[in-house]
Design a protein around this motif. Sequence first.
Motif, mmCIF file in Angstrom:
data_model
loop_
_atom_site.group_PDB
_atom_site.id
_atom_site.type_symbol
_atom_site.label_atom_id
_atom_site.label_comp_id
_atom_site.label_asym_id
_atom_site.label_seq_id
_atom_site.Cartn_x
_atom_site.Cartn_y
_atom_site.Cartn_z
ATOM 1 N N LEU A 270 0.831 -1.196 0.000
ATOM 2 C CA LEU A 270 0.000 0.000 0.000
ATOM 3 C C LEU A 270 0.867 1.248 0.000
ATOM 4 O O LEU A 270 1.857 1.327 0.729
ATOM 5 N N ARG A 271 0.478 2.221 -0.798
ATOM 6 C CA ARG A 271 1.076 3.543 -0.690
ATOM 7 C C ARG A 271 -0.017 4.570 -0.919
ATOM 8 O O ARG A 271 -1.037 4.294 -1.578
ATOM 9 N N TYR A 272 0.212 5.770 -0.394
ATOM 10 C CA TYR A 272 -0.847 6.769 -0.347
ATOM 11 C C TYR A 272 -0.513 7.931 -1.267
ATOM 12 O O TYR A 272 -0.194 9.044 -0.828
ATOM 13 N N LEU A 273 -0.580 7.614 -2.559
ATOM 14 C CA LEU A 273 -0.326 8.589 -3.612
ATOM 15 C C LEU A 273 -1.399 8.458 -4.684
ATOM 16 O O LEU A 273 -1.918 7.367 -4.922
ATOM 17 N N PRO A 274 -1.736 9.557 -5.375
ATOM 18 C CA PRO A 274 -2.643 9.465 -6.524
ATOM 19 C C PRO A 274 -1.879 8.999 -7.752
ATOM 20 O O PRO A 274 -0.644 8.988 -7.775
ATOM 21 N N GLU A 294 17.159 10.580 -3.960
ATOM 22 C CA GLU A 294 16.445 9.382 -4.410
ATOM 23 C C GLU A 294 14.978 9.759 -4.560
ATOM 24 O O GLU A 294 14.560 10.849 -4.143
ATOM 25 N N ALA A 295 14.187 8.881 -5.158
ATOM 26 C CA ALA A 295 12.764 9.159 -5.340
ATOM 27 C C ALA A 295 12.083 9.287 -3.985
ATOM 28 O O ALA A 295 12.303 8.454 -3.094
ATOM 29 N N PRO A 296 11.270 10.315 -3.785
ATOM 30 C CA PRO A 296 10.578 10.466 -2.507
ATOM 31 C C PRO A 296 9.465 9.439 -2.355
ATOM 32 O O PRO A 296 8.747 9.127 -3.305
ATOM 33 N N SER A 297 9.315 8.890 -1.158
ATOM 34 C CA SER A 297 8.209 7.995 -0.851
ATOM 35 C C SER A 297 6.970 8.812 -0.510
ATOM 36 O O SER A 297 7.035 10.033 -0.320
ATOM 37 N N PHE A 298 5.839 8.119 -0.383
ATOM 38 C CA PHE A 298 4.623 8.817 0.030
ATOM 39 C C PHE A 298 4.792 9.447 1.411
ATOM 40 O O PHE A 298 4.136 10.444 1.739
ATOM 41 N N VAL A 299 5.687 8.901 2.233
ATOM 42 C CA VAL A 299 5.901 9.433 3.579
ATOM 43 C C VAL A 299 6.477 10.846 3.517
ATOM 44 O O VAL A 299 6.141 11.710 4.338
ATOM 45 N N ALA A 300 7.330 11.112 2.541
ATOM 46 C CA ALA A 300 7.895 12.456 2.388
ATOM 47 C C ALA A 300 6.796 13.460 2.039
ATOM 48 O O ALA A 300 6.791 14.594 2.545
ATOM 49 N N PHE A 301 5.843 13.052 1.187
ATOM 50 C CA PHE A 301 4.722 13.934 0.861
ATOM 51 C C PHE A 301 3.839 14.161 2.096
ATOM 52 O O PHE A 301 3.313 15.265 2.289
ATOM 53 N N GLU A 302 3.658 13.121 2.910
ATOM 54 C CA GLU A 302 2.898 13.289 4.145
ATOM 55 C C GLU A 302 3.561 14.329 5.052
ATOM 56 O O GLU A 302 2.871 15.149 5.675
ATOM 57 N N GLY A 303 4.887 14.284 5.130
ATOM 58 C CA GLY A 303 5.591 15.270 5.936
ATOM 59 C C GLY A 303 5.394 16.677 5.416
ATOM 60 O O GLY A 303 5.128 17.615 6.187
ATOM 61 N N TYR A 304 5.515 16.852 4.115
ATOM 62 C CA TYR A 304 5.333 18.175 3.522
ATOM 63 C C TYR A 304 3.920 18.689 3.772
ATOM 64 O O TYR A 304 3.716 19.839 4.177
ATOM 65 N N ARG A 337 -1.251 15.874 -2.668
ATOM 66 C CA ARG A 337 -2.004 14.710 -3.180
ATOM 67 C C ARG A 337 -3.497 14.985 -3.265
ATOM 68 O O ARG A 337 -4.287 14.061 -3.428
ATOM 69 N N GLY A 338 -3.891 16.254 -3.169
ATOM 70 C CA GLY A 338 -5.299 16.609 -3.251
ATOM 71 C C GLY A 338 -5.664 17.627 -2.189
ATOM 72 O O GLY A 338 -4.836 18.043 -1.377
ATOM 73 N N GLN A 339 -6.926 18.031 -2.199
ATOM 74 C CA GLN A 339 -7.401 19.008 -1.228
ATOM 75 C C GLN A 339 -7.619 18.326 0.118
ATOM 76 O O GLN A 339 -8.283 17.296 0.212
ATOM 77 N N ILE A 340 -7.079 18.930 1.178
ATOM 78 C CA ILE A 340 -7.122 18.328 2.512
ATOM 79 C C ILE A 340 -8.205 19.022 3.327
ATOM 80 O O ILE A 340 -8.202 20.246 3.498
ATOM 81 N N TRP A 355 -10.539 10.855 2.171
ATOM 82 C CA TRP A 355 -9.348 10.055 2.459
ATOM 83 C C TRP A 355 -8.222 10.469 1.534
ATOM 84 O O TRP A 355 -8.486 10.949 0.415
ATOM 85 N N ALA A 356 -6.979 10.277 1.997
ATOM 86 C CA ALA A 356 -5.840 10.362 1.077
ATOM 87 C C ALA A 356 -5.987 9.255 0.027
ATOM 88 O O ALA A 356 -6.544 8.194 0.299
ATOM 89 N N PRO A 357 -5.487 9.480 -1.198
ATOM 90 C CA PRO A 357 -5.585 8.431 -2.214
ATOM 91 C C PRO A 357 -4.800 7.191 -1.805
ATOM 92 O O PRO A 357 -3.773 7.280 -1.134
ATOM 93 N N VAL A 358 -5.310 6.028 -2.215
ATOM 94 C CA VAL A 358 -4.706 4.740 -1.845
ATOM 95 C C VAL A 358 -4.426 3.933 -3.113
ATOM 96 O O VAL A 358 -5.306 3.814 -3.981
ATOM 97 N N GLN A 359 -3.231 3.397 -3.209
ATOM 98 C CA GLN A 359 -2.855 2.510 -4.310
ATOM 99 C C GLN A 359 -2.272 1.215 -3.769
ATOM 100 O O GLN A 359 -1.664 1.199 -2.693
ATOM 101 N N VAL A 360 -2.459 0.143 -4.518
ATOM 102 C CA VAL A 360 -1.673 -1.079 -4.332
ATOM 103 C C VAL A 360 -0.667 -1.117 -5.477
ATOM 104 O O VAL A 360 -1.052 -1.092 -6.652
ATOM 105 N N VAL A 361 0.603 -1.134 -5.141
ATOM 106 C CA VAL A 361 1.666 -1.097 -6.150
ATOM 107 C C VAL A 361 2.710 -2.161 -5.836
ATOM 108 O O VAL A 361 2.739 -2.727 -4.740
#
Length: 377
Positions: A270-274, A294-304, A337-340, A355-361
């Motif tokens: 699971l990751r939380y990106l659109p 390196e490529a940022p994970s969804f966690v970096a976007f959560e921090g921002y 990742r969208g309007q909060i 909800w934040a967007p959810v993907q299975v990758v």
Amino acid sequence: MTTPPLPPSPSSPAPGAERTDGSSIRIGALAPLTRPGWVEAGRHLLAGFELAVREVNGAGGIAGRPLELVVRDTAADPQRAAAAVDELARLGVAALAGEYHSVVARAAAARADTLGLPFLCSSAVLDALTEEPTDWVARLAPAQSHGWQIYADFLRGAGHSRIAVAADPSVYWASGARILRDHLAPRGGTVIELDMRALTPAAVCEALVDHRATALLLLVGHPEPAVPIVKAVRRDRRLGAVMIGAPAGQPEFAEWATLLGDDGTAIPFLRYLPERLTPLGARVATALRERLDEAPSFVAFEGYDTVTVLADVLRSHGADRARTAASWPSVTVEGTRGQIRFSRTPGIGVWQWAWAPVQVVDRDPADRDRFRILHSG
């Protein structure tokens, strides 16, 4: 992969944050920066915090006052996190941000609620983040029940009805197993729990054969015992058709690919990106990549996004803690990742972005640095 920078010392602001001169508005930041915490997740979370703080201050700060991070390392220890919340409250922070590990965030949320300190939880997903409903805590990450039900739908759509879960003892892992079982059982699925306190990786392989499992989910820590389990299953010829999954997101980070190579591919998580970031998200992604090398994970976007929301609240309502806590239902912020927006969600005691967007990758076997989107929810 580059060597992560040394974490800030407990008494120092984060690298790149404004030094206090008596006029700063302080935000307390919690992240796992040393073992046994998931250090790579903590590094990405902190990178998102720092980038957002730098941009807020570059745009004039909060009514002309610089925003300052006061960082504390939780090391995945709930007691250490609770003590850090006490210290940060005494230091006069306007709000608390962060944390990755759910059991640690739960301890921080309980203490923040007791002290009357606003806490915006960045990344922890455990539904019961607090025992009772509170106005002091809000959360950006989707609740575990939401994300893991989407993962269960993916498993069912992929034809898996006999699913083994290799689980460590933890409130978080137990909650995940229960969500999977409750969602899959009415649809003909069977969840077989393997207690990793009693099993070696070789014994896990035998159990998969005995139970005729078609999928194995890793509800365990990283790198131990996740990495040895993956290696054992991948090397067992009897298990060539067994799908390995990791709903908690262990394969998201570069260390996974470094330790497992091709064995770490085709493991859905699971990751939380659109599918597509917002224009803000695309710009932030470039800046985070430069910051992390390196490529940022969804966690970096959560921090921002966490700092972006808090900065907006502080601009609108000032640094008064009670006014910050009262502002959660009025938040409308454009995130990466969208309007909060925050609302009350049944069964969840904190203000929740739903909800934040959810993907299975998974990582592509043809290119393990590329992620394939397998399912979205």
